[in-house]
Structure formats: C-alpha cells, structure tokens
Design a protein around this motif. Structure first.
Motif, PDB file in Angstrom:
ATOM      1  N   LEU A 264       0.055 -21.360  16.575  1.00 53.44           N
ATOM      2  CA  LEU A 264       0.714 -21.642  15.298  1.00 53.44           C
ATOM      3  C   LEU A 264      -0.197 -22.513  14.441  1.00 53.44           C
ATOM      4  CD1 LEU A 264       3.691 -21.456  13.852  1.00 53.44           C
ATOM      5  CD2 LEU A 264       3.646 -23.897  14.326  1.00 53.44           C
ATOM      6  N   ALA A 265      -0.460 -22.065  13.218  1.00 51.53           N
ATOM      7  CA  ALA A 265      -1.263 -22.849  12.266  1.00 51.53           C
ATOM      8  C   ALA A 265      -0.949 -22.347  10.865  1.00 51.53           C
ATOM      9  CB  ALA A 265      -2.751 -22.740  12.584  1.00 51.53           C
ATOM     10  N   GLY A 266      -1.573 -22.984   9.861  1.00 54.16           N
ATOM     11  CA  GLY A 266      -1.276 -22.679   8.471  1.00 54.16           C
ATOM     12  C   GLY A 266      -1.606 -21.251   8.078  1.00 54.16           C
ATOM     13  N   TRP A 267      -0.928 -20.774   7.011  1.00 57.03           N
ATOM     14  CA  TRP A 267      -1.080 -19.387   6.578  1.00 57.03           C
ATOM     15  C   TRP A 267      -1.049 -19.323   5.055  1.00 57.03           C
ATOM     16  CZ3 TRP A 267      -2.914 -15.670   9.353  1.00 57.03           C
ATOM     17  CH2 TRP A 267      -2.751 -14.321   8.996  1.00 57.03           C
ATOM     18  N   THR A 268      -1.606 -18.272   4.524  1.00 60.33           N
ATOM     19  CA  THR A 268      -1.615 -18.073   3.080  1.00 60.33           C
ATOM     20  C   THR A 268      -0.269 -17.552   2.576  1.00 60.33           C
ATOM     21  OG1 THR A 268      -2.690 -16.876   1.277  1.00 60.33           O
ATOM     22  CG2 THR A 268      -2.505 -15.725   3.361  1.00 60.33           C
TER      23      THR A 268
END
Length: 767
Positions: free
Chosen positions: A515-519
């Motif tokens: 899980l990590a940041g996304w556009t």
C-alpha cells in the motif's frame, strides 16, 4: 502479472530492453532514429572553446538539420540526437567518437511494511533516523502526484543546502507543487517524442505530474510522510509511511505511456547527479548482454563514483532462472518477497468444499450460490480459458461465476471481460507458471484469485459435476500470515546472466500487496474503464521492493553520512536473514519449497541490524574498474562505462573473485572421465577485505554448507580489529570435486564477534 495494466503499457513492470547496434541496423532505412553519441573529450581540437561547440561541429559535419536533444556531462561525455542510420554510420567514423548507440526502450518493472521490517517505533530503534531529513532520494519513474498527504512537509526543516535542483513547471504542475518534502521535480521526454511523436496531452501531462501511478507509489514507499487512516477501499487500513519518512524526494519523470527511453533516462541521471541527490531509485530495467551497452549501468557507475547509492529492481521474470535486470556490481539489485498480510476471498463450491483465495473487491457482494462455468468451455477462441477480450460467449456465462486462467492479459481485465459478457463473478486460477503465488487486485466483480492447487480442484469439480455451482465471499485484511516472508514467484532469479561470478539479486524486500500513494489520474487497476479514484493503492512487483531498499539506504546514509554506497549496500546485505526463526530457509512460493541465494541473494532486508553491521565490504571506483579488467573489457569498453582512459595492466592478473563483494558466487568446472563419468578437481580462490565500523573487536569465521563435494578454507580464521575503519583481508579457497553440469549447491560464511554477525551467502555452480 505484477501490477495493474498501465493503459497501453505491457503488464510486466520490468520487461526486456531491446538493443540494436548501428552495425546491425538496416542501412537502407532512411528515416531518423535517436542515437546516443559517446565522445572522448580528450580529442577536442584546440580551436574549440568548449566541448558543446565541438559536439555541434561534429554533428553538423554529417547533418546540417540535426539538433542535439540532450548533452551529457556527468554520466557520459556526449549527446543524443536524431539521425538517419546512414548519418549515424558516418558520425561513428569521426575521431573522438567512442560509440554511437541507438536509443532503446526500458519499461516499468505502506501501512504494514514498516512494522513488518521492525521500524514501527522509529525513535527508539533508530535514534539517528531524524538525520535522514538531510538525505535526498531521486526517483526516476512516471512522475509524482504532489497534492497527496504523503508529501506533507510540516515535520521538515529547510531544504538541504546541497540541493541544486528545481521544480519544473508544466501542465497541471506549478512551482508551488514542490515543498520541503518534494523538493524537486523534472520531466524528460525529448527522446520519447523523437521516437513516438508528440505526446497526447489529453492523456498525459507534459510536466512532472504522474498520470500513471507507478512513480507516486514508488516515491511514497521510499520516503512518504506519515498519513493516518490510509487504506484502499478499507483494506490495509492504518498509518501509512515510507521507509525514510523524513527524507526528501526529487522526482524525475522519464517514463511515458509507451515506455522509458534510454536517452531520457541518461539525461535524468545526469541531472540528478548535478542536482545533488544522495540515493537514486530506479524501478525499471531491461535485459542486456554487456554492461557497456546498458544505459542504467553506465549512469549508475557515474553516480556511484560520486557517492550516490543506486537502488534498482531485479525484474519480474521469475520463477525462470537467469531473468535478472540491473546486475552490474556497482548497483544494488532488489528482488521481492511477501509480508505477513493477506486479503482473503472465500469460495464455497456446490459440493461443500471451501477454498481461500485473495481479492480487493469491495462492491456489491455475491450473496447466493450460482452456476459455475470454465471459461475454456464458454469461449469461441483457442485461448478462451484466459478470458481475453471478446473471447467469452455471453449465452454461456450470463449470470454465472466464470473460472478464468491467469496469463497474457491483466488479471483485472479478465474480470471486466467476464462482466461485459454477463458474468457476475470470477475465480482466477493460477497456472504452473505462478504456482501458489497470490496477488490481490481491485476487481470489478466478486472475485477470488486462487493458487494452482485450488484452481485445479475447481476445474475438476466443474468437469465431474452435472450442475456445478459456487459462491464467493470477500474477506478483510488478515495479519500474521505464516510463513513470511516467502520469495515472490514473479521475482527474477539468478544466476547473473552477464557475470555468473557476481551473485544477484543482492537481497529481497517487501514487494507483494504494498500500500502506497497513487495518482488521481487513473483508477487503482490502471485500466481506462476504471473510473474509481483513490489516494492509496495496493500494488505488487519488484518495482515495489526497490524503493523499500532506497528508503532504508537513506536511513543508513542519514545515520552514517560518511559511508560509501558499497558500505551501505554491504550493511544491508550482510545483516539480511535467509532463515525463519525455526531455522528453516525462506520458502519460494513458486515451488512451496526452500528457496536459495539465487532467489533471495543475501536474504531478506533487516534494517535495524543494518544500522550497526559491525563490519562492511567496502569498494571504490578503482575496484570496479579492476573488475572490468577481470572480465576482459577493452580500454574502449571501459571508457564507455567510466569516461576514463584506462588500460588494464598486462603484468597483473585480474580476478573477478577479488572484487570486494559481500556475497560469493563460485563457478566450478565439470570434466568427463574415460567411462562417461566426471573426474576433476577445481580450486578457486577469492580475496575479501573487511572494514571495522564499530569498536575494537575480534571476529571469528564459521562456515555452514550443504555439500561435502566442496572444501572451504578461510585464512586467517580470526580477524582482530583494534580501531574503527581498520581493514583486514582474508582469502577463501574452494576445492571442489567435479559434479554433473547444472548442479548447484550453497553455503554461508559468517564472521562474528559475539554481538554482530556478518553473513555472506555462497553459491556454487558446476558448468
């Protein structure tokens, strides 16, 4: 395969690099291509004031209309330009031209991982971690999404004084998009547009903005700020943070919808060095036959020589052998493992059998048992079992759960194919290639992705039952999955395809369901049809493992700013673990059996121990040049990589085994005896030097091994260090009986002072 489809990009996050030399090009082709021109600055005539004038003059001698795309100063001396093949051949004959290489295409290869890696209570475990705020991680990828909370800078002080970069302005990206966390952002597309034409600005932003998601995910994995309440549709809920939450991020957008072009990558690495980054993170790569033809390897050499650690992904070519990317010994090559977290989805067959798979589906549940059909029996195509677009016959799948086989097209696209044909659920079965590997995806319909064994059971049930039925119930986030970690099936394996004597990958890190940041530009699957928008996404691949190590390297750099890239890599490798607490070796999910150093390198990263490794195997630029001499590179080949005029000495015997690497890979010979048997003995000697990074101590060696066919002798057996930074050298002699070609065996060499364990894997291969 390992992550959602990136619109028109192929699924594999790291695929193959296609290299074409000028010699192999079709000389009848008259249209222009992009070439990278390597120049020897020592040939510049005195009539020129600077090298750019000389570059331009040499270029104009073959083409009056051509203009340079980029000039390079740090990674190589030279420039890139569009020329016809005929013009490139003419230019290659000019004095001062080292090589003319055609542009090539590379393609793109967390709430739980900090805790899984033992970094939850950072203040107590890593008292020096706040110093990582002076460390800058350069991320070469698809760009960045600056509005995310993961780039909040409220806990950070002024931008480090070493930073010389900038925040480039472009579509949907202003100077204010950068801050004290995201301190810089640039984009590089001259090479890409030369190859593919102008980008479609209705699809992609002509700016550092991430329209894909991959770059934002890797950057926030490495150094995302702390975000409370992060999740994807409620899955993996918790506090998200990168490995080095106080480190700074500089984003270099080099990858576009059609891939990542080598001239752009080289320009970005050139600029990142000038900008002042400390760590370079590249979750991209390709397959090459030589180091001097590999853009990333050449750029990484320049970066390493200036004290910048380069972390790269190993590739997603597993479980096949020898499918590694980024194998140069001056780079850190990272494979992927699992964590102890999973997202279960449960299947109940009409015969009462209950099977468990995984899914990130959070839509309307399938609350009843319905008919079950195998896609191969409901298709008009020979590959109908794969649920390709247009393959399913609506009359045969409408209102049913469809069993699809994994492969070729994106996993989430298969669910869309089922949905479009009228199906209401999907069971996605692994084939032999993927074994029991379970990768969760954000499916559009109730789905359970199951392993090979469960998939075969469902298939057998369908063929043996008159009216097969099933139901699917999605679960939630499950922690404590054991065994963990296991080596991901997709993670590329050794042996090293260029230099088998250098063991790669170097180590593994979390790379499954991260899980990590996304556009906000695309949905979590990356498919055009996906209209959902999220701030965080769960993705898998060695692309996700690489930034874990990039961020951990930043933590070590912050705590020990004087350490070289080789020392940092050594600390990560020699403290990695390859066994579970019960003493069993880390498993390979592809086989369900024990993995080997060809799969995990030195083992799974253990960052807390890496901060205090005791001893390190250090190396400098000269050591790598000696390595190039050992693999018989000519002066011209060496200059392509190093920019240096260097001639290997004829009175010196160079050995790959003398490269001060933290792991061992030993190639042994097989000889045929008179009756078809094998009878010979191989003797191989390696030399290593250890540097003391702690207090005075005495280290004793120990060896553990699998086979009696190899005798291992270490001299001396004890190393006594009286002060920090003291160096001691030892030799290891391997005396091996002949074994059948293709035989492998493994051992471990450890130095210990009672507190520290400095561990090195040994891989033996008989050829």
């Amino acid at each position: 395969m390992k992550m959602p489809r990136l619109r028109l990009l192929p699924l594999l996050i790291v695929l193959f690099l296609f290299h074409s030399s000028v010699d192999a090009a079709d000389t009848n082709i008259s249209h222009k291509k992009t070439f990278i021109i390597h120049m020897d600055k020592s040939y510049m005539p005195e009539s020129f004031d600077d090298h750019l004038q000389w570059y331009d003059a040499s270029l104009k001698s073959v083409s009056h209309s051509a203009d340079m795309l980029y000039s390079y100063n740090n990674v190589i001396h030279g420039y890139s330009v569009q020329l016809t093949v005929e013009e490139a051949k003419l230019l290659e004959e000019h004095p001062g031209i080292i090589s003319v290489q055609e542009d090539v295409v590379y393609e793109l290869h967390t709430t739980r991982s900090p805790e899984f890696l033992g970094l939850l209570n950072t203040g107590a475990l890593l008292p020096q971690s706040s110093k990582s705020s002076d460390v800058i991680i350069g991320v070469l990828d698809t760009g960045v999404t600056p509005e995310l909370s993961s780039f909040d800078d409220k806990e950070l002080g002024p931008v480090p004084s070493i930073w010389k970069g900038t925040c480039e302005v472009g579509k949907s990206f202003s100077a204010s998009s950068c801050n004290r966390k995201l301190i810089g952002a640039r984009f590089f597309l001259k090479g890409y547009e030369s190859a593919y034409g102008p980008i479609d600005e209705t699809i992609e932003s002509k700016s550092p903005r991430d329209d894909d998601g991959h770059g934002t995910h890797t950057a926030t994995t490495a150094a995302g700020s702390t975000v409370v309440g992060a999740s994807l549709f409620g899955f993996a809920a918790g506090t998200a943070r990168g490995m080095a939450p106080h480190a700074r991020v500089a984003a270099y957008k080099v990858c576009w919808i059609g891939g990542c072009v080598s001239s752009d990558i080289l320009a970005a690495m050139d600029m990142a060095i000038a900008d002042g980054v400390n760590i370079l993170s590249l979750s991209l790569g390709g397959s090459v036959s030589e180091y001097f033809r590999d853009t990333v390897a050449i750029g990484a050499f320049a970066a390493t020589s200036k004290g910048i650690l380069v972390s790269t992904s190993a590739g997603n070519g597993g479980p096949s052998e020898g499918a590694l990317s980024n194998v140069a010994p001056w780079m850190t090559t990272v494979g992927a493992g699992t964590m102890d977290r999973q997202f279960p989805s449960h299947v109940t067959l009409g015969n009462g059998r209950k099977l468990t798979g995984v899914s990130l589906y959070k839509g309307k549940p399938l609350a009843r048992s319905v008919q079950l059909v195998y896609a191969g029996n409901a298709s008009s195509m020979s590959t109908g079992n794969l649920c390709m677009k247009g393959s399913l016959i609506p009359e045969r799948v409408r209102g049913k759960i469809v069993l699809c086989d994994r492969g070729l097209n994106p996993r989430t696209e298969k669910g869309l194919v089922v949905k479009d044909a009228g199906g209401i659920g999907m069971i996605l079965s692994n084939t032999d290639t993927y074994g029991e590997e379970l990768v969760a995806d954000s499916h559009f319909i109730p789905t359970a992705a199951v392993g090979l064994i469960a998939g075969n059971e469902v298939r057998d049930y369908i063929t043996s039952t008159h009216n097969p039925t099933a139901t699917i119930v999605s679960g939630d986030t499950q922690l404590g999955i054991q065994p963990s970690p296991v080596v991901a099936a997709f993670s590329s394996r050794g042996p090293n395809p260029i230099t088998p004597e250098i063991l790669k990958p170097d180590l593994i890190a979390p790379g499954v369901n991260i899980l990590a940041g996304w556009t906000g530009k695309v949905g979590p699957t990356g498919l055009r049809e996906d209209t959902r928008r999220v701030d965080f996404n769960i993705v898998s691949g060695t692309s996700m493992a690489c930034p874990h190590v990039s961020g951990l390297a930043a933590l070590i750099k912050g705590a020990h700013p004087e350490w070289s890239p080789a020392a940092i890599r050594s600390a990560l490798m020699t403290t990695a673990y390859s066994k579970y607490k019960n003493g069993e070796r880390i498993q390979d999910v592809a086989t369900g059996t024990a993995s080997s150093p060809f799969d995990y390198g030195s083992g799974h990263v253990n960052p807390v121990s890496a901060l205090d490794p005791g001893l390190v195997y250090d190396a400098a630029e000269e050591d790598y040049i000696n390595f190039l001499c050992a693999i018989k590179y000519s002066s011209a080949m060496i200059k392509l990589i190093t920019k240096r005029d260097y001639t290997c000495r004829t009175d010196k015997e160079y050995s790959i085994g003398d490269l001060n690497y933290p792991s061992f890979s030993v190639s042994l010979q097989t000889a045929s005896g008179p009756n078809g048997g094998s009878s010979t003995t191989s003797v191989v000697k390696y030399t290593r030097t250890l540097t003391n990074m702690g207090q005075p101590a005495s280290y004793k060696v120990s060896i553990s091994q699998e086979t009696k066919e190899v005798k291992i002798v270490v001299i001396p057996e004890v190393l006594k260090f009286s002060k920090p930074n003291e160096k001691k050298t030892y030799t290891v002699t391997f005396t091996a009986d002949s074994m059948p070609s293709g035989t492998t065996s493994f051992a471990h060499l450890e130095w210990s002072d009672g507190k520290h364990i400095v561990s090195s894997p040994i891989a033996f291969s008989w050829t």
